[in-house]
Scaffold this active site. Sequence first.
Site, PDB file in Angstrom:
ATOM      1  N   GLU A  76     -17.532  62.671 124.253  1.00  0.00           N
ATOM      2  CA  GLU A  76     -18.358  63.625 124.809  1.00  0.00           C
ATOM      3  C   GLU A  76     -18.913  62.960 126.035  1.00  0.00           C
ATOM      4  O   GLU A  76     -19.465  61.894 126.188  1.00  0.00           O
ATOM      5  CB  GLU A  76     -19.541  64.246 123.892  1.00  0.00           C
ATOM      6  CG  GLU A  76     -19.326  64.791 122.871  1.00  0.00           C
ATOM      7  CD  GLU A  76     -18.640  66.231 122.670  1.00  0.00           C
ATOM      8  OE1 GLU A  76     -18.707  66.565 123.771  1.00  0.00           O
ATOM      9  OE2 GLU A  76     -17.949  66.716 121.639  1.00  0.00           O
ATOM     10  N   CYS A 140     -26.117  66.738 117.031  1.00  0.00           N
ATOM     11  CA  CYS A 140     -25.162  66.018 117.766  1.00  0.00           C
ATOM     12  C   CYS A 140     -25.772  65.929 119.096  1.00  0.00           C
ATOM     13  O   CYS A 140     -26.018  64.860 119.741  1.00  0.00           O
ATOM     14  CB  CYS A 140     -23.773  66.381 117.673  1.00  0.00           C
ATOM     15  SG  CYS A 140     -23.176  65.944 115.798  1.00  0.00           S
TER      16      CYS A 140
END
Length: 185
Positions: A76, A140
């Site tokens: 990410e 998350c």
Amino acid sequence: LAGFGPFGEHAVNASWIAVQELEKLGLGADVELHVYEVPVEYQTVQRLIPALWKKHSPQLVVHVGVSGMATTVTLEKCGHNVGYKGLDNCRFCPGSQCCVEGGPECIDSIIDMDTVCRRVSALGLDVTVTISKDAGRYLCDFTYYTSLYQSRGRSAFVHVPPLGKPYSAQQLGRALQAIIEEMLD
């Protein structure tokens, strides 16, 4: 290094299993590794992440989460501040639907995820690594943003698929080891 505890249909969270696998493998004698299992709770994250940064003053914090939609190991690039509407394990959601009141909408990691992805992919592991700019606006993403905000960008987030879909715990542990070694380089 932090993985998450159980939530929803994830009675066994692949992220925590992968983190434990990496802990067994280690990152070499030069790296002092601290491992944590983070409850899937917004309020705990808001307290725990700053406390861990203060306690350890780490060079880098890597968070690992499971994504039921993932079929690859996903790096990410950034965390997002707003849009949190999903209830956590305590049936709680921030009233403001954001991580940090008045914080920037998006914070990028200082780690060049494209380079990490390219280098790890070149190692020929039996795991596919990809890039994402959206960690999902649940715990998350919330954790990643909180950590990025706390560290001025010295955090990373890796999403893993559920165990066996398609990777084993050992494959995920080896992939995390390679990814974190590249990040530290």
